[in-house]
Design a protein around this motif. Structure first.
Motif, short mmCIF file in Angstrom:
data_model
loop_
_atom_site.label_atom_id
_atom_site.label_comp_id
_atom_site.label_asym_id
_atom_site.label_seq_id
_atom_site.Cartn_x
_atom_site.Cartn_y
_atom_site.Cartn_z
N MET A 178 0.84 -1.19 0.00
CA MET A 178 0.00 0.00 0.00
C MET A 178 0.88 1.24 0.00
O MET A 178 1.87 1.31 0.71
N ARG A 179 0.52 2.24 -0.80
CA ARG A 179 1.30 3.47 -0.86
C ARG A 179 1.18 4.24 0.44
O ARG A 179 0.11 4.42 1.00
N GLN A 180 2.32 4.73 0.92
CA GLN A 180 2.34 5.45 2.18
C GLN A 180 1.82 6.87 1.98
O GLN A 180 1.88 7.45 0.90
N THR B 230 12.97 1.67 -12.63
CA THR B 230 13.03 2.60 -11.50
C THR B 230 14.48 2.82 -11.08
O THR B 230 15.25 1.86 -10.92
N VAL B 231 14.84 4.08 -10.93
CA VAL B 231 16.15 4.45 -10.43
C VAL B 231 16.01 4.83 -8.96
O VAL B 231 15.22 5.71 -8.61
N SER C 184 2.60 -0.13 -7.55
CA SER C 184 1.99 -0.52 -8.82
C SER C 184 2.83 -0.09 -10.02
O SER C 184 2.78 -0.72 -11.08
N TRP C 185 3.61 0.98 -9.86
CA TRP C 185 4.39 1.50 -10.98
C TRP C 185 5.76 0.83 -11.11
O TRP C 185 6.48 1.06 -12.09
N PHE C 186 6.13 0.01 -10.16
CA PHE C 186 7.44 -0.66 -10.22
C PHE C 186 7.34 -1.87 -11.14
O PHE C 186 6.57 -2.80 -10.88
#
Length: 582
Positions: free
Chosen positions: A1-3, A75-76, A139-141
């Motif tokens: 879950m996004r913080q 992702t960086v 979700s974007w990773f």
């Protein structure tokens, strides 16, 4: 879950991506032109102050830069103790996101809103792993991870590589050490200026803005001088740092690198564990150049895809002079994690401006400085093949030549007094006066031996490790040897090229041969110039003075001077070893 964002009453709204401000986008375009970067591929939005939980319950803050309208992107990860706004966000996140990458720019523990206490380097191994665990839930990773950054931001990459995540596809380390203990103690000598100066920077960085921070950096040598000159050094550190005990104080209390105190800061094992492509960037006047070269050699010997770039910069001016490093980094990103690249796909990317893309047949790119050079050069490896080791003998009357010494040359002597420590201009220091400087003033001192060649009739180009092997006798078991190679131009100015230092103790014989590595150089001594070697008993305040009594940090009344004798004859020769091309 996004913080959620804890700084806003409406946390869920605050966490929504927001477009870059026009001023930030304009700065990105300016920087792109200044550094000749490849074109921007997309617009960028930012999610600020995301919560990233650590396994011990501490929450670290991070900003997510996302490439707008890009369906899937690597992702960086950039982990930083210096903040997330201003130039750090621009250089370490925005310009990457503008070229099609997600970037997570995270503040290290105890800095710029992240929870916990900042204890340099100690929690980076576990905090890095916890951050990657959080990324896996986003979700974007897309499952592809690249690490990126300079200096401390490079160390955290090696800390993560102590147990490389399976998602890792590449790493880009600029002027970053893998072992801070060896940086703090250079062959037993405490790296005084750099670590007192860095501690001062860290202790005050959140209380100063960008402009005040620049002023503090520009005036650091003058501001720090009273503390650097005080004995014992540790007595003045609390007043400077504003806390007790400070990090540098604790470092001074642990001079043995085998001490468990240093274990969390020693990530050399990562060089044996990482298998993904790694770009390592160094500077000839950078304080971490020795470890940068070691990183390349170790990875290349293991067959890890590796690229080395070494430029003409010191640590603080890589941003101003290091456009080539950024261009190379973009090429490395595109080669191993760019759009359309699956895991393990290292097919070559298109060219990206003045720097060539990484090529397996030419894994090293170096800047060769000096008269008649000043050029980038591709070489097959480091140390470079095809050089010849020349032996330049230290001789009578301060001479330096390739001629063999005669049996009758008398030894030369000098006295080092820690109460009046030998200074050393320029070099690998965190100061605006770092790098190559005129050394004539220090060469006039009686506690510095100077050996100079005749005026060169033909250029001498040096590429590789430089070293000195000196026949030394001393009357004190506790002594240092500082050796510096300089280029003397036709006007008589003596410019430092590279240097090294070693600490001698009671375990070393009072008389014998001492090897001092000057690490490495890529420099052409031009026609009409002279090659010069300095020999001294210290380099203050860059390195802590040797008290001469077996201690690291002593009171003024406890100092003991040392008398040195340097052999120059055939039985006790002293030589400068130069790797010469051509």
């Amino acid at each position: 879950m996004r913080q959620q964002n804890v700084k806003s009453p409406d946390a869920s709204a605050a966490a929504l991506p927001r477009p870059l401000k026009p001023a930030a986008a304009a700065l990105g375009r300016v920087l792109s032109r200044a550094w000749s970067l490849p074109p921007q591929r997309n617009r960028v939005a930012v999610e600020r102050d995301l919560h990233v939980p650590m396994s011990d319950g501490t929450v670290l803050l991070a900003d997510h830069y996302l490439p707008v309208s890009v369906a899937s992107a690597a992702t960086v990860l950039v982990r930083c103790p210096y903040g997330r706004s201003g130039p750090f966000g621009l250089q370490n996140a925005q310009i990457l996101a503008e070229r099609g990458y997600h970037v997570l720019l995270q503040s290290c523990r105890g800095t710029f809103g992240s929870g916990g206490e900042f204890e340099p380097m100690r929690r980076e191994i576990t905090d890095g792993q916890d951050t990657v665990a959080w990324l896996r839930e986003q979700s974007w990773f897309d499952g592809r991870l690249v690490t990126y950054g300079a200096s401390y931001l490079g160390f955290v990459q090696w800390a993560l590589a102590m147990d490389p995540p399976p998602e890792l596809v590449a790493a880009i380390v600029h002027v970053g050490p893998h072992d801070f203990s060896r940086s703090a103690y250079r062959n037993g000598v405490f790296d005084l200026y750099n670590y007192i100066g860095w501690s001062d920077l860290i202790a005050h960085q959140e209380n100063t803005g960008i402009l005040r921070g620049l002023v503090r950096t520009a005036t650091a040598e003058r501001r720090l001088r009273p503390v650097l000159d005080r004995l014992p050094v540790s007595a003045g550190v609390p007043d400077l740092i504003g806390r007790e005990p400070s990090w540098s104080e604790r470092w001074l209390e642990h001079p043995q690198l085998s001490d468990p105190f240093w274990a969390p800061l020693q990530c050399g094992a990562a060089l044996q564990r990482i298998t993904v492509p790694v770009l390592v960037v160094g500077g000839w006047q950078d304080l971490f150049i020795e470890q940068t070269l070691e990183q390349y050699r170790t990875l290349a010997a293991r067959g890890v895809p590796t690229r080395l770039l070494v430029g003409p910069w010191a640590h603080l001016d890589i941003t101003a002079k290091g456009a080539a490093a950024i261009v190379e980094s973009m090429a490395w990103l595109d080669r191993y994690a760019g759009p359309g690249k699956a895991r393990g796909d290292g097919s070559a990317a298109r060219g990206t401006g003045p720097a060539p893309a990484a090529h397996p047949d030419h894994p090293v790119r170096i800047w060769v400085g000096g008269e008649g050079a000043g050029e980038w050069r591709e070489i097959p490896g480091w140390p470079p093949p095809g050089t010849t080791q020349q032996r330049w003998h230290l001789g009578a009357h301060g001479s330096l030549s390739t001629r063999e010494p005669s049996p009758e040359v008398p030894a030369v002597r000098f006295r080092y007094d820690p109460a009046d420590p030998t200074p050393s201009p320029g070099g690998a220091i965190l100061a605006v006066t770092g790098g190559s400087r005129d050394n004539r003033a220090v060469e006039r001192r009686l506690d510095v031996l100077v050996f100079s060649s005749d005026t060169l009739e033909e250029p001498v180009e040096v590429v590789g490790e430089v070293a000195a092997e000196l026949s030394v006798a001393r009357d004190n078991p506790y002594a240092d040897l500082f050796v510096r190679l300089c280029d003397v131009d036709p006007r008589g100015r003596s410019w430092n090229v590279c240097d090294g230092i070693v600490r001698l103790t009671g375990e070393d014989p009072l008389a014998g041969s001492v090897r001092v590595s000057l690490i490495g150089a890529a420099h052409r001594f031009g026609r009409g110039h002279r090659i010069r070697l300095q020999v001294a008993g210290g380099a203050h305040p860059r390195f802590a003075r040797n008290p001469g009594n077996g201690q690291v940090d002593a009171a003024a009344e406890d100092l003991v001077p040392t008398q040195y004798e340097i052999g120059l004859d055939a039985a006790r020769p002293s030589v400068l070893l130069l790797p010469v091309t051509g």
